[in-house]
Design an enzyme around this catalytic site. Structure first.
Site, PDB file in Angstrom:
ATOM      1  CB  CYS A 123      13.236   8.381   8.031  1.00 52.74           C
ATOM      2  SG  CYS A 123      14.260   7.417   6.916  1.00 52.74           S
ATOM      3  CD  GLU A 176      10.398  12.011  11.781  1.00 51.09           C
ATOM      4  OE1 GLU A 176       9.267  11.543  11.983  1.00 51.09           O
ATOM      5  OE2 GLU A 176      11.270  11.432  11.120  1.00 51.09           O
ATOM      6  CD  GLU A 185      13.644  -0.080   8.715  1.00 46.39           C
ATOM      7  OE1 GLU A 185      14.179   0.852   9.346  1.00 46.39           O
ATOM      8  OE2 GLU A 185      14.189  -1.181   8.556  1.00 46.39           O
ATOM      9  CD  GLU A 229       0.367   9.825  15.478  1.00 52.78           C
ATOM     10  OE1 GLU A 229       1.098  10.556  14.779  1.00 52.78           O
ATOM     11  OE2 GLU A 229      -0.842  10.024  15.647  1.00 52.78           O
ATOM     12  CE  LYS A 279      -1.761   2.816   2.911  1.00 52.35           C
ATOM     13  NZ  LYS A 279      -1.748   4.135   2.230  1.00 52.35           N
ATOM     14  CD  GLU A 287      -5.088  10.371   1.539  1.00 52.07           C
ATOM     15  OE1 GLU A 287      -4.612  10.370   2.691  1.00 52.07           O
ATOM     16  OE2 GLU A 287      -6.168  10.895   1.255  1.00 52.07           O
TER      17      GLU A 287
END
Ligand code: NAP
Ligand code: MG
Length: 487
Positions: A300, A397, A266, A247, A192, A195
């Site tokens: 990241c 972050e 990750e 999260e 997936k 979006e």
């Protein structure tokens, strides 16, 4: 010419050099890719994907429901049992290799679509994302028939069907990190994409179909978070591989607790770049800029915290401010652009909120004087000076072109502050002394430490985090392990 007559700012102005997009074909609508076919969504719903640099619609994409996810998982299971596991490993390797070759032929198209859909600069998508994605397929193609040698004394088997969920910051590259090792180890997958950036994964689906990969080996279901959740909760999966925020990573961990599903996560990061007084300062400043401002800080492992040894602080900050002033923010398709568009309005709002938080917390805000385009989502490269360890802009972050700066006196102080966040994905050390590199990189609690360089990747090198940056590794031999079980 009299050097004094050189205007520092105008000497950095370039004529526009946009990459052409006329040859790029984006369909008006994309369906899911299930069982080797493009399949309309069960509920008939679609969502728009836009170009964040212009806010214009690029295409509409199928919204995945639990029925679509189920269809994809069933297709992946059938492919695992009936075709993929029946093939010789060398044949599986040939398919992966073929895919890499076909991607190579279409590299320019992938790069332009990646920049259009996600807002990243064409320089980044052309020189980093697409070549690295291709390199991953080549690399894992090579492993396919050598798996049993890689795990000596054991009889490795594929895990089965993997559900894979990826973020928007490196859409094609993350798809490659997920699909290539899974297939090489003999698994089948349901992926997936995020979006806001589904298009390159769907282009990849077209290649997968054209490459005659057995139907159902790779399935791609598009949608938002709910589609991801439906995938995570599907009982027919053997493994979840997730890249995204800490999260959502925690939500996934909770959702699959007690099930037989294996998982790799990750997650986020808050990397520290540490400049010692003996570093090559110009090189270090360039590395810091590369580490946080290129790709809009949507990385990241971005070096989002900077620690400068006190004795060189003034020099480093002066050079950093000068360099910030020369960074070009704007059209992602322009080959001169250093900082493209922020991926979405939502992400820009999040970054803007952090800029306010930083000021309210007492840090000194410095931004370049560049002008931002009127349309689209853009953010000026930003420094927060005189930060303190407990501030949210130092601990959390931000995922944007925002660098928080602190000073230190001794290596011990730099190490303990660098380690003092919930994250542990990456870090950087800048020094002339090899012994300092070893001392500091061993003491940093993070998965990757770069020395006198930053953000360098290779498919053979494992990547992953400590603490809340996740678990499991991708890349290299380590990246095969999560897709393998032993008899
Ligand atoms: P995100 O919000 O966690 O989303 C990641 C993916 O999960 C997207 O496909 C998202 O779909 C999907 N998702 C959202 N809610 C879900 C749920 N409840 N269950 C299952 N799937 C769900 O992260 P992001 O904002 O896209 O990406 C940025 C984050 O990724 C940053 O924290 C960054 O550090 C991290 N990242 C980590 C690495 C690494 O290797 N460690 C690499 C790249 C990025 P939608 O997009 O449609 O919401
Ligand atoms: Mg988009």
């Amino acid at each position: 010419m009299d050097p004094k007559s050189l205007d520092f700012k105008t000497s950095w102005e370039y004529a526009p050099a946009p990459e052409g997009k006329e040859h790029i074909k984006i369909n008006a609508r994309y369906e899911h890719f299930i069982g080797g076919e493009f399949v309309a969504p069960a509920k008939g719903r679609y969502f728009e994907t836009i170009n964040p640099a212009t806010e214009e619609k690029l295409s509409e994409v199928a919204e995945g429901s639990s029925e679509d996810v189920d269809k994809a998982v069933v297709a992946a299971r059938a492919a695992l049992d009936k075709s993929w596991s029946k093939l010789r490993a060398s044949e599986r390797g040939k398919y992966i290799y073929r895919l890499a070759r076909m991607m190579q032929e279409r590299a320019r198209e992938f790069a332009v679509i990646e920049s259009l859909d996600g807002g990243k600069t064409i320089r980044e998508s052309r020189d980093v994302d697409v070549p690295l994605a291709i390199a991953h397929f080549f690399y894992y193609a090579g492993w396919a028939d050598k798996i049993r040698y890689a795990f000596p004394g054991k009889t490795p088997r594929p895990i089965g069907v993997a559900g894979q969920i990826i973020p928007w910051n490196f859409p094609l590259l993350m798809a490659a990190w997920k699909i290539a090792p899974a297939l090489a180890a003999g698994n089948t997958v349901v992926l997936k994409p995020a979006e806001t950036t589904p298009l390159t994964a769907l282009k990849l689906a077209e290649l997968i179909q054209a490459a005659d990969l057995p139907p159902g080996v790779v399935n791609i279901v598009t949608g938002a978070g709910a589609t991801g959740a439906a995938l995570v909760n599907h009982p027919g999966l053997d493994k979840i591989a997730f890249t995204g925020s800490t999260e959502v990573g925690k939500l996934i961990q909770r959702a699959i607790a007690g099930s037989r599903k294996r998982y790799t996560l990750e997650l986020g990061g808050k990397a520290a770049n540490i400049i010692f007084e003996d570093a090559a300062i110009d090189q270090a400043v360039e590395g810091i800029v590369n580490g946080i401002f290129f790709n809009q800080g949507h990385v990241c492992c971005a070096g989002s915290r900077l620690f400068v040894q006190e004795s060189v602080y003034d020099t480093v900050i002066r050079k950093l401010k000068d360099r910030l002033e020369t960074l070009i923010v704007g059209d992602p398709l322009d080959k001169n652009t250093d900082i493209g568009a922020i991926n979405s309005k939502m992400q820009l709002d999040k970054i803007s909120a952090y800029l306010k938080i930083g000021v309210a917390e007492g840090a000194e805000l410095y931004q370049s004087s560049c002008k931002l385009p009127k349309k689209g989502f853009f953010c000026k490269p930003t420094l927060f000076l005189h930060c303190s360890q407990s501030q949210r802009i130092v601990q959390e972050e931000i995922f944007g072109p925002v660098l928080s700066v602190q000073t230190f006196r001794t290596p011990e102080e730099a190490i303990s502050r660098a380690n003092n966040t919930p994250y542990g994905l990456s870090g950087g050390v800048w020094t002339d002394k090899g012994s300092k590199i070893f001392k500091v990189s061993n003491a940093l609690r993070c998965g990757v430490v770069w020395a006198n360089t930053y953000n360098k990747f290779d498919p053979s090198a494992p990547f992953g985090g400590y603490k809340e940056s996740g678990m499991g590794r991708e890349g290299g031999l380590h990246g095969l392990q999560p897709y393998i079980q032993y008899n």
